[in-house]
Design a protein around this motif. Structure first.
Motif, PDB file in Angstrom:
ATOM      1  N   ARG A 165      37.934  27.408 -10.855  1.00  0.00           N
ATOM      2  CA  ARG A 165      38.655  26.219 -10.373  1.00  0.00           C
ATOM      3  C   ARG A 165      38.987  25.264 -11.517  1.00  0.00           C
ATOM      4  O   ARG A 165      40.138  24.867 -11.691  1.00  0.00           O
ATOM      5  N   ASP A 166      37.978  24.895 -12.310  1.00  0.00           N
ATOM      6  CA  ASP A 166      38.157  23.843 -13.307  1.00  0.00           C
ATOM      7  C   ASP A 166      38.623  24.365 -14.664  1.00  0.00           C
ATOM      8  O   ASP A 166      39.397  23.707 -15.344  1.00  0.00           O
ATOM      9  N   GLY A 167      38.151  25.537 -15.058  1.00  0.00           N
ATOM     10  CA  GLY A 167      38.518  26.082 -16.352  1.00  0.00           C
ATOM     11  C   GLY A 167      39.811  26.881 -16.326  1.00  0.00           C
ATOM     12  O   GLY A 167      40.669  26.722 -17.192  1.00  0.00           O
ATOM     13  N   LEU A 168      39.942  27.735 -15.319  1.00  0.00           N
ATOM     14  CA  LEU A 168      41.129  28.589 -15.232  1.00  0.00           C
ATOM     15  C   LEU A 168      42.233  27.994 -14.366  1.00  0.00           C
ATOM     16  O   LEU A 168      43.340  28.509 -14.324  1.00  0.00           O
ATOM     17  N   LYS A 169      41.897  26.936 -13.625  1.00  0.00           N
ATOM     18  CA  LYS A 169      42.863  26.249 -12.750  1.00  0.00           C
ATOM     19  C   LYS A 169      43.434  27.173 -11.677  1.00  0.00           C
ATOM     20  O   LYS A 169      44.597  27.061 -11.286  1.00  0.00           O
ATOM     21  N   LEU A 170      42.594  28.105 -11.178  1.00  0.00           N
ATOM     22  CA  LEU A 170      43.026  28.972 -10.090  1.00  0.00           C
ATOM     23  C   LEU A 170      43.085  28.172  -8.795  1.00  0.00           C
ATOM     24  O   LEU A 170      42.416  27.141  -8.659  1.00  0.00           O
ATOM     25  N   THR A 171      43.849  28.643  -7.847  1.00  0.00           N
ATOM     26  CA  THR A 171      43.959  27.950  -6.559  1.00  0.00           C
ATOM     27  C   THR A 171      42.934  28.455  -5.551  1.00  0.00           C
ATOM     28  O   THR A 171      42.814  27.901  -4.466  1.00  0.00           O
ATOM     29  N   GLY A 172      42.210  29.509  -5.908  1.00  0.00           N
ATOM     30  CA  GLY A 172      41.190  30.033  -5.015  1.00  0.00           C
ATOM     31  C   GLY A 172      40.710  31.392  -5.480  1.00  0.00           C
ATOM     32  O   GLY A 172      41.198  31.935  -6.470  1.00  0.00           O
ATOM     33  N   LEU A 173      39.738  31.909  -4.763  1.00  0.00           N
ATOM     34  CA  LEU A 173      39.183  33.231  -5.007  1.00  0.00           C
ATOM     35  C   LEU A 173      39.111  33.975  -3.683  1.00  0.00           C
ATOM     36  O   LEU A 173      39.095  33.355  -2.621  1.00  0.00           O
ATOM     37  N   VAL A 174      39.044  35.275  -3.765  1.00  0.00           N
ATOM     38  CA  VAL A 174      38.807  36.109  -2.596  1.00  0.00           C
ATOM     39  C   VAL A 174      37.608  36.991  -2.883  1.00  0.00           C
ATOM     40  O   VAL A 174      37.191  37.134  -4.036  1.00  0.00           O
ATOM     41  N   ALA A 175      37.041  37.576  -1.852  1.00  0.00           N
ATOM     42  CA  ALA A 175      35.887  38.458  -2.022  1.00  0.00           C
ATOM     43  C   ALA A 175      35.862  39.458  -0.876  1.00  0.00           C
ATOM     44  O   ALA A 175      36.423  39.213   0.192  1.00  0.00           O
ATOM     45  N   ALA A 176      35.194  40.569  -1.122  1.00  0.00           N
ATOM     46  CA  ALA A 176      34.978  41.583  -0.091  1.00  0.00           C
ATOM     47  C   ALA A 176      33.531  42.020  -0.178  1.00  0.00           C
ATOM     48  O   ALA A 176      32.992  42.184  -1.270  1.00  0.00           O
ATOM     49  N   ALA A 177      32.893  42.175   0.969  1.00  0.00           N
ATOM     50  CA  ALA A 177      31.507  42.632   1.008  1.00  0.00           C
ATOM     51  C   ALA A 177      31.378  43.712   2.082  1.00  0.00           C
ATOM     52  O   ALA A 177      31.956  43.587   3.166  1.00  0.00           O
ATOM     53  N   ASP A 178      30.617  44.757   1.749  1.00  0.00           N
ATOM     54  CA  ASP A 178      30.368  45.809   2.733  1.00  0.00           C
ATOM     55  C   ASP A 178      29.716  45.191   3.966  1.00  0.00           C
ATOM     56  O   ASP A 178      28.817  44.351   3.846  1.00  0.00           O
ATOM     57  N   ALA A 179      30.161  45.606   5.141  1.00  0.00           N
ATOM     58  CA  ALA A 179      29.664  45.026   6.397  1.00  0.00           C
ATOM     59  C   ALA A 179      28.139  44.986   6.492  1.00  0.00           C
ATOM     60  O   ALA A 179      27.583  43.965   6.901  1.00  0.00           O
ATOM     61  N   PRO A 180      27.401  46.048   6.108  1.00  0.00           N
ATOM     62  CA  PRO A 180      25.942  45.964   6.250  1.00  0.00           C
ATOM     63  C   PRO A 180      25.230  45.148   5.164  1.00  0.00           C
ATOM     64  O   PRO A 180      24.021  44.960   5.236  1.00  0.00           O
ATOM     65  N   ASN A 181      25.950  44.620   4.185  1.00  0.00           N
ATOM     66  CA  ASN A 181      25.329  43.894   3.082  1.00  0.00           C
ATOM     67  C   ASN A 181      25.113  42.419   3.464  1.00  0.00           C
ATOM     68  O   ASN A 181      25.820  41.517   3.001  1.00  0.00           O
ATOM     69  N   ALA A 182      24.111  42.170   4.267  1.00  0.00           N
ATOM     70  CA  ALA A 182      23.849  40.826   4.796  1.00  0.00           C
ATOM     71  C   ALA A 182      23.601  39.801   3.701  1.00  0.00           C
ATOM     72  O   ALA A 182      24.013  38.641   3.824  1.00  0.00           O
ATOM     73  N   ASP A 183      22.934  40.193   2.617  1.00  0.00           N
ATOM     74  CA  ASP A 183      22.663  39.250   1.528  1.00  0.00           C
ATOM     75  C   ASP A 183      23.957  38.726   0.907  1.00  0.00           C
ATOM     76  O   ASP A 183      24.082  37.536   0.618  1.00  0.00           O
ATOM     77  N   SER A 184      24.925  39.605   0.701  1.00  0.00           N
ATOM     78  CA  SER A 184      26.208  39.171   0.135  1.00  0.00           C
ATOM     79  C   SER A 184      26.945  38.238   1.087  1.00  0.00           C
ATOM     80  O   SER A 184      27.542  37.255   0.656  1.00  0.00           O
ATOM     81  N   HIS A 185      26.899  38.523   2.372  1.00  0.00           N
ATOM     82  CA  HIS A 185      27.566  37.652   3.347  1.00  0.00           C
ATOM     83  C   HIS A 185      26.950  36.259   3.322  1.00  0.00           C
ATOM     84  O   HIS A 185      27.670  35.258   3.319  1.00  0.00           O
ATOM     85  N   ARG A 186      25.626  36.192   3.282  1.00  0.00           N
ATOM     86  CA  ARG A 186      24.946  34.881   3.227  1.00  0.00           C
ATOM     87  C   ARG A 186      25.319  34.130   1.954  1.00  0.00           C
ATOM     88  O   ARG A 186      25.588  32.931   1.985  1.00  0.00           O
ATOM     89  N   MET A 187      25.324  34.824   0.824  1.00  0.00           N
ATOM     90  CA  MET A 187      25.632  34.171  -0.441  1.00  0.00           C
ATOM     91  C   MET A 187      27.074  33.659  -0.454  1.00  0.00           C
ATOM     92  O   MET A 187      27.325  32.521  -0.862  1.00  0.00           O
ATOM     93  N   LEU A 188      28.007  34.479  -0.014  1.00  0.00           N
ATOM     94  CA  LEU A 188      29.406  34.055  -0.014  1.00  0.00           C
ATOM     95  C   LEU A 188      29.621  32.832   0.870  1.00  0.00           C
ATOM     96  O   LEU A 188      30.280  31.870   0.455  1.00  0.00           O
ATOM     97  N   THR A 189      29.076  32.839   2.068  1.00  0.00           N
ATOM     98  CA  THR A 189      29.278  31.685   2.953  1.00  0.00           C
ATOM     99  C   THR A 189      28.533  30.457   2.424  1.00  0.00           C
ATOM    100  O   THR A 189      29.047  29.344   2.519  1.00  0.00           O
ATOM    101  N   ALA A 190      27.366  30.647   1.826  1.00  0.00           N
ATOM    102  CA  ALA A 190      26.626  29.509   1.253  1.00  0.00           C
ATOM    103  C   ALA A 190      27.393  28.883   0.088  1.00  0.00           C
ATOM    104  O   ALA A 190      27.241  27.687  -0.184  1.00  0.00           O
TER     105      ALA A 190
END
Length: 183
Positions: free
Chosen positions: A125-150
């Protein structure tokens, strides 16, 4: 050249070819490769080719970093790279930038992945001045889902993956429109 990015308990330093052995070991750990590498064991040649693939992104401020701490040394991998894989066909994902985080299981549950992802978000956001990011996580990977939403990502869709359905996320960066009295 990519910058060193410091966060509360560690830092992200740009990956070099000298890190190939560490990365191969990390990416071939069963609990890491299960989702990140679609459970494929990577050869030395494949890891070297993967590193070479990511080198050109450094000119744009994108690329791969090793996650390190003072007390534990190298414990993981972080990255900001163009979307690849089966989810790149989704119109919301195509041509966008996504973060990658992989940690050795011995440091899971300590908040390091979240700190590293937060640092990547700030840098994007601040260094590269991007307008956003996207991500994909395997459905059963609950830890990644929690981290992304947090870390402020919102779920917006799903698509087929190699082994599992992929849940798609995005985070849009809000630019301040605040004006000062001198403007």
């Amino acid at each position: 050249m990519l910058p060193v990015l410091r966060f509360h308990r560690g830092w992200l330093r740009p990956v070099s070819r000298a890190d190939a052995g560490f990365l191969r070991g990390l990416l071939n750990l069963p609990d890491v490769r299960r989702y990140l590498c679609d459970d494929k064991v990577l050869t030395e040649h494949e890891v070297a080719a993967w590193l070479s693939e990511h080198e050109p992104f450094g000119a744009d401020g994108l690329g791969l970093w090793v996650i390190e701490t003072d007390t534990l040394g190298a414990v993981g991998l972080a990255g900001l790279t163009p979307v690849t894989g089966p989810h790149q066909s989704d119109p919301e994902m195509a041509g966008r930038i996504e973060p990658t985080i992989a940690l050795e299981p011995r440091v899971w549950g300590q908040g390091l992945a979240r700190e590293a992802l937060t640092m990547l978000i700030h840098y994007a956001r601040d260094g590269l001045k991007l307008t956003g990011l996207v991500a994909a996580a395997d459905a059963p990977n609950a830890d990644s889902h929690r981290m992304l939403t947090a870390c402020g990502f919102e779920r917006f869709g799903e698509t087929s993956g190699v082994l599992h359905k992929l849940i798609l996320y995005r985070q849009r960066f809000v630019r301040s429109t605040h004006r000062t009295d001198t403007e």
